[in-house]
Scaffold this motif. Sequence first.
Motif, mmCIF file in Angstrom:
data_model
loop_
_atom_site.group_PDB
_atom_site.id
_atom_site.type_symbol
_atom_site.label_atom_id
_atom_site.label_comp_id
_atom_site.label_asym_id
_atom_site.label_seq_id
_atom_site.Cartn_x
_atom_site.Cartn_y
_atom_site.Cartn_z
ATOM 1 N N GLN B 50 0.821 -1.215 0.000
ATOM 2 C CA GLN B 50 0.000 0.000 0.000
ATOM 3 C C GLN B 50 0.856 1.266 0.000
ATOM 4 O O GLN B 50 0.343 2.370 0.231
ATOM 5 C CB GLN B 50 -0.932 0.027 1.223
ATOM 6 C CG GLN B 50 -1.929 -1.122 1.271
ATOM 7 C CD GLN B 50 -2.879 -1.151 0.091
ATOM 8 O OE1 GLN B 50 -3.280 -0.106 -0.416
ATOM 9 N NE2 GLN B 50 -3.220 -2.341 -0.389
ATOM 10 N N ASP B 52 2.213 2.822 -2.459
ATOM 11 C CA ASP B 52 1.798 3.738 -3.528
ATOM 12 C C ASP B 52 0.526 4.493 -3.129
ATOM 13 O O ASP B 52 0.448 5.717 -3.236
ATOM 14 C CB ASP B 52 1.589 2.965 -4.846
ATOM 15 C CG ASP B 52 0.654 1.767 -4.709
ATOM 16 O OD1 ASP B 52 0.279 1.419 -3.565
ATOM 17 O OD2 ASP B 52 0.279 1.172 -5.750
ATOM 18 N N ALA B 53 -0.449 3.752 -2.595
ATOM 19 C CA ALA B 53 -1.720 4.382 -2.203
ATOM 20 C C ALA B 53 -1.495 5.426 -1.109
ATOM 21 O O ALA B 53 -2.134 6.482 -1.102
ATOM 22 C CB ALA B 53 -2.697 3.313 -1.718
ATOM 23 N N ARG B 55 1.010 7.333 -0.672
ATOM 24 C CA ARG B 55 1.563 8.576 -1.231
ATOM 25 C C ARG B 55 0.478 9.447 -1.867
ATOM 26 O O ARG B 55 0.468 10.664 -1.697
ATOM 27 C CB ARG B 55 2.635 8.271 -2.281
ATOM 28 C CG ARG B 55 3.935 7.815 -1.688
ATOM 29 C CD ARG B 55 5.015 7.724 -2.778
ATOM 30 N NE ARG B 55 5.955 6.699 -2.405
ATOM 31 C CZ ARG B 55 6.040 5.498 -2.968
ATOM 32 N NH1 ARG B 55 5.262 5.189 -3.987
ATOM 33 N NH2 ARG B 55 6.904 4.626 -2.517
ATOM 34 N N PHE B 56 -0.450 8.829 -2.588
ATOM 35 C CA PHE B 56 -1.549 9.618 -3.186
ATOM 36 C C PHE B 56 -2.364 10.273 -2.072
ATOM 37 O O PHE B 56 -2.734 11.449 -2.143
ATOM 38 C CB PHE B 56 -2.456 8.725 -4.036
ATOM 39 C CG PHE B 56 -1.877 8.361 -5.381
ATOM 40 C CD1 PHE B 56 -1.961 9.240 -6.449
ATOM 41 C CD2 PHE B 56 -1.238 7.148 -5.572
ATOM 42 C CE1 PHE B 56 -1.424 8.905 -7.692
ATOM 43 C CE2 PHE B 56 -0.693 6.807 -6.802
ATOM 44 C CZ PHE B 56 -0.785 7.694 -7.868
#
Lengths: 100, 304
Positions: B50, B52-53, B55-56
């Motif tokens: 997770q 990547d998620a 960071r968004f």
Amino acid sequence: MEILKPAMAGTLESSDAQVTVEPGNGKIQLSLQSSVMNQYGRQIRETVLETLERLEVQSAKVTVVDKGALDCTLKARVECAVFRSCGQSAANIPWGGAVR
Amino acid sequence: MIPRPKPERFRLRRTMMFMNAQKPGLIKDAYIYGCDSIMLDLEDAVAENQKDAARFSLYHALKTIDYGDTEVIVRINGLDTPHWQEDIRVCVAGGADGIRIAKCESANDVHTVEAAVEKAEEEFGVEKGRTLLMAALESPKGILNAYEICAASDRLFGVAISGGDFRKCMQTVFQPDGVDMLAARGQMLVAARAAGVQCFDTVFTDLDNEEGFRAEVLQNKAMGFDGKSLINPKQIRLVHQVFAPTEKEVIQAEKIVRAYREQSAAGVGVFTVDGKMIDIAFIPGAERTLKLARACGMYEGDLV
């Protein structure tokens, strides 16, 4: 961006949203469920569609299960799902560009 | 979009509360608890798949949520992972006040992060030098190299020890009297003071043990720490209480600063206040007491 494979981001926890994107048939098909549908359904739909437009997604089947997420969370989940579907979510994200 | 003011390298940091950057429910209202800094975590609190998620989620939180006077620091993943470079890009692009370097072991680690931060500042048109750094010392090697780490960069405002990892390395576990980490805390404090940066203690993880928590915070204050990392909002109040100056200290500090300003304007360098010798060496400490007192709501004057 082109939706290449199914991808998902987010959870079903309170204040979050779970977004799934799948390859589409030439247009955006959005299916939305929300715990605050009556109050915010239209706004959620707009935020999701705007985010997809900014990412230049033209063809996708998008499913959003919203648990009262703020706009900033919705955007983050839609973006993450789209970048994951293209295998590009790990690095070199255009922060401040298409993601803003 | 919320433009954050330029971060201050040396500000009050009594409490730094960890928050999982991946959990929208947590980060959306983190500022209401009144801690001095929040630490949005991309590292251990976020599962490997997770990153990547998170960071968004972090990017939009930084850009959208008004954290007010609460400082916003982000803990990035270690330099031995594939994540830290993108972590730095998102922190700088989002305008985080500072970055916490996990598992820092040398001045070289600080320089590596600093170079990436500078590159990101250029990429995103952020003022060069805006993004502050702090280092977490989590291993015996980090503690032994504490001084070179503390002195490694003008961006670095302080160091923190991370108890969990450190105790593991030392083959010990938490002790109520703090003897397990006494040498490490001491060495880190000496290094931080020698380099002129701040120093923060580790988290206290047993939320039900209030007496143990109080004892540790009292010891932190006695040893000279600037503040403490926290894992739960209910820990904030006690740290702020313990770190607050006494009323007597505030009155004394006010007298010293006031007398110093008057005397130095009249060309006098050394003088007495209540029978005690005072010169310029006492001023930074007295001013610090007043700033602390102001943050605690105990001082409303105009000297600081």
